[in-house]
Design an enzyme around this catalytic site. Structure first.
Site, PDB file in Angstrom:
ATOM      1  N   TYR A 139      43.191  27.655  39.762  1.00  0.00           N
ATOM      2  CA  TYR A 139      44.571  27.317  39.373  1.00  0.00           C
ATOM      3  C   TYR A 139      45.243  26.419  40.404  1.00  0.00           C
ATOM      4  O   TYR A 139      46.432  26.141  40.290  1.00  0.00           O
ATOM      5  CB  TYR A 139      45.397  28.591  39.192  1.00  0.00           C
ATOM      6  CG  TYR A 139      44.976  29.385  37.993  1.00  0.00           C
ATOM      7  CD1 TYR A 139      43.739  30.008  37.960  1.00  0.00           C
ATOM      8  CD2 TYR A 139      45.810  29.513  36.898  1.00  0.00           C
ATOM      9  CE1 TYR A 139      43.338  30.743  36.869  1.00  0.00           C
ATOM     10  CE2 TYR A 139      45.413  30.254  35.797  1.00  0.00           C
ATOM     11  CZ  TYR A 139      44.177  30.859  35.795  1.00  0.00           C
ATOM     12  OH  TYR A 139      43.789  31.580  34.711  1.00  0.00           O
ATOM     13  N   LYS A 186      32.678  37.302  42.243  1.00  0.00           N
ATOM     14  CA  LYS A 186      31.375  36.855  41.715  1.00  0.00           C
ATOM     15  C   LYS A 186      30.607  36.244  42.891  1.00  0.00           C
ATOM     16  O   LYS A 186      30.141  35.098  42.854  1.00  0.00           O
ATOM     17  CB  LYS A 186      31.626  35.841  40.578  1.00  0.00           C
ATOM     18  CG  LYS A 186      30.411  35.446  39.772  1.00  0.00           C
ATOM     19  CD  LYS A 186      30.004  36.469  38.739  1.00  0.00           C
ATOM     20  CE  LYS A 186      28.716  36.040  38.054  1.00  0.00           C
ATOM     21  NZ  LYS A 186      28.182  37.069  37.155  1.00  0.00           N
ATOM     22  N   ASP A 219      31.861  40.569  35.928  1.00  0.00           N
ATOM     23  CA  ASP A 219      31.326  40.898  34.599  1.00  0.00           C
ATOM     24  C   ASP A 219      31.065  42.399  34.493  1.00  0.00           C
ATOM     25  O   ASP A 219      31.424  43.044  33.501  1.00  0.00           O
ATOM     26  CB  ASP A 219      30.081  40.066  34.255  1.00  0.00           C
ATOM     27  CG  ASP A 219      29.179  39.775  35.453  1.00  0.00           C
ATOM     28  OD1 ASP A 219      29.580  40.056  36.596  1.00  0.00           O
ATOM     29  OD2 ASP A 219      28.066  39.267  35.247  1.00  0.00           O
ATOM     30  N   ASP A 243      43.568  36.858  35.963  1.00  0.00           N
ATOM     31  CA  ASP A 243      44.186  36.454  34.695  1.00  0.00           C
ATOM     32  C   ASP A 243      43.420  37.076  33.523  1.00  0.00           C
ATOM     33  O   ASP A 243      43.996  37.704  32.629  1.00  0.00           O
ATOM     34  CB  ASP A 243      44.152  34.918  34.622  1.00  0.00           C
ATOM     35  CG  ASP A 243      44.994  34.358  33.493  1.00  0.00           C
ATOM     36  OD1 ASP A 243      45.647  35.160  32.779  1.00  0.00           O
ATOM     37  OD2 ASP A 243      45.012  33.133  33.317  1.00  0.00           O
TER      38      ASP A 243
END
Ligand code: NAD
Length: 348
Positions: A139, A186, A219, A243
């Site tokens: 972002y 991640k 995930d 988000d």
């Protein structure tokens, strides 16, 4: 839920109504603000709203999507209440929401996720708090075309940005008797950027030996939330995962119409729901004002108006428990009928 350590509240005189900047938003935003204002009248909440402009109306009038005067006013007053604003998809102006968060350095996006009475979901006794880093990551709005057919968006993660959101999450956990903080990342794939976020969270965790610290790959975290939500308490995430996981968690509460949120910086705070402007529903008197009302109730807590916060949350709970609900959570009440039912509870 209090976040006392996060933001220096602007001192306002005890004898005057609290000043709060108000952005009415786009799409369904204005009708949701109307609902909150009506409920505040019924609850005798005394706020001196200072309307400021941002969003599509500004663009249509040839102004920046967030004018400088709006930023300055929010800085001066220190608190804003904001309805959702529309961002054109794939083209056009930058996001007004991201612009506000970045220009005011509102680095901590905090989203409580709690079961509500009368809202039936498979996720009983849900009680999580999401801490989303709000100024960095994908972002950062640094993207360009490298060559025809090749686009590049930069994922920006800094030690300082990671440290302050991790500290915010742990401080919140400490102040509110929360037992566990989980960092979501991640770092198996993005070893440098997410690796830095994870390493900084691990370092910060050492200063809070009484709070358990875990980490999960994003995930896996999504799957774990659906199957073992009670194992989680406070989650801390970089911007994009925050988000996405916020909307997942809103779905677990029963939908976007229910999920509140707040953005905190060092010197000011903006209170806004998780959901967007839902433009398809604008003017239909259908949308659920619960998310924005609970958002306003986070603001009342921030302003120290704890009695009013309690009154409003009690009236909302009583309304939902009676089965008065909008379409999104299985009811047939219009926005106005639902709002009026909350007002009646407040007056009874
Ligand atoms: P959205 O959150 O506006 O709506 C998605 C769906 O969620 C809606 O179609 C509706 O089914 C449901 N929903 C949302 N709010 C609801 C409410 N109060 N009551 C009942 N149902 C509700 O997401 P979107 O359609 O992807 O985005 C629309 C616009 O909002 C876009 O321009 C987007 O950029 C913007 N947006 C703004 C914010 C913000 O202002 N903070 C946040 C997210 C999206």
């Amino acid at each position: 839920m209090e976040l006392n350590s996060l933001v220096n509240r602007t001192k306002q005189s005890k004898n005057m109504a609290q000043k709060v900047c108000l952005i009415r938003g786009d799409g369904t935003g204005p009708e949701l603000v109307d609902a909150v204002e009506k409920i505040y009248q019924a609850a005798n909440v005394s706020i001196d709203w200072v309307e400021v402009e941002a969003g599509l109306k500004c663009v249509e009038a040839g102004k920046p999507i967030v004018p400088d005067e709006t930023i300055e006013k929010i800085r001066e007053i220190g608190v804003a209440f904001k309805a959702p604003m529309t961002t054109p998809i794939g083209k056009g102006s930058v996001s007004p929401n991201v612009t506000l968060r970045k220009r005011l350095d509102l680095y901590a996006c905090v989203r409580p996720v709690k079961s509500l009475p009368g809202v039936v979901t498979p996720f009983k006794d849900l009680d999580l708090v999401i801490f989303r880093e709000n100024t960095e990551d994908l972002y950062a709005q640094i993207e360009y075309i490298v060559a025809p057919g090749v686009a590049h968006t930069i994922k920006l993660i800094t030690e300082e940005g990671s440290r302050r959101i991790a500290k915010a999450a742990f401080e919140f956990a400490k102040e509110n008797g929360r037992k566990r903080v989980t960092a979501v990342h991640k770092a198996n794939i993005m070893k440098i950027a997410d690796g830095m976020f994870l390493r900084v969270c691990q370092e910060v965790a050492k200063d809070y030996p009484d709070i358990e610290f875990y980490d999960n790959i994003v995930d896996n975290q999504c799957m774990q939330l659906i199957t073992k939500w009670k194992d989680y308490d406070v989650l801390v995430l970089p911007n994009l995962y925050g988000d996405i996981v916020s909307d997942l968690a809103a779905g677990m509460m029963g939908g976007l119409g229910l999920a509140p949120g707040a953005n905190y910086g060092t010197n000011c705070a903006i209170f806004e729901a998780v959901h967007g402007s839902a433009p398809r529903y604008a003017g239909l008197n259908k949308v659920n004002p619960t998310a924005l009302l609970l958002t306003s109730s986070l603001m009342l807590g921030h302003l120290g108006m704890h009695d009013k916060k309690k009154d409003i949350e009690g009236a909302l709970d009583a309304t939902l428990a009676k089965g008065i609900k909008t379409y999104d959570i299985g009811g047939s009440a219009t926005t106005t009928e639902f709002t009026d039912a909350i007002c009646s509870e407040l007056k009874s």
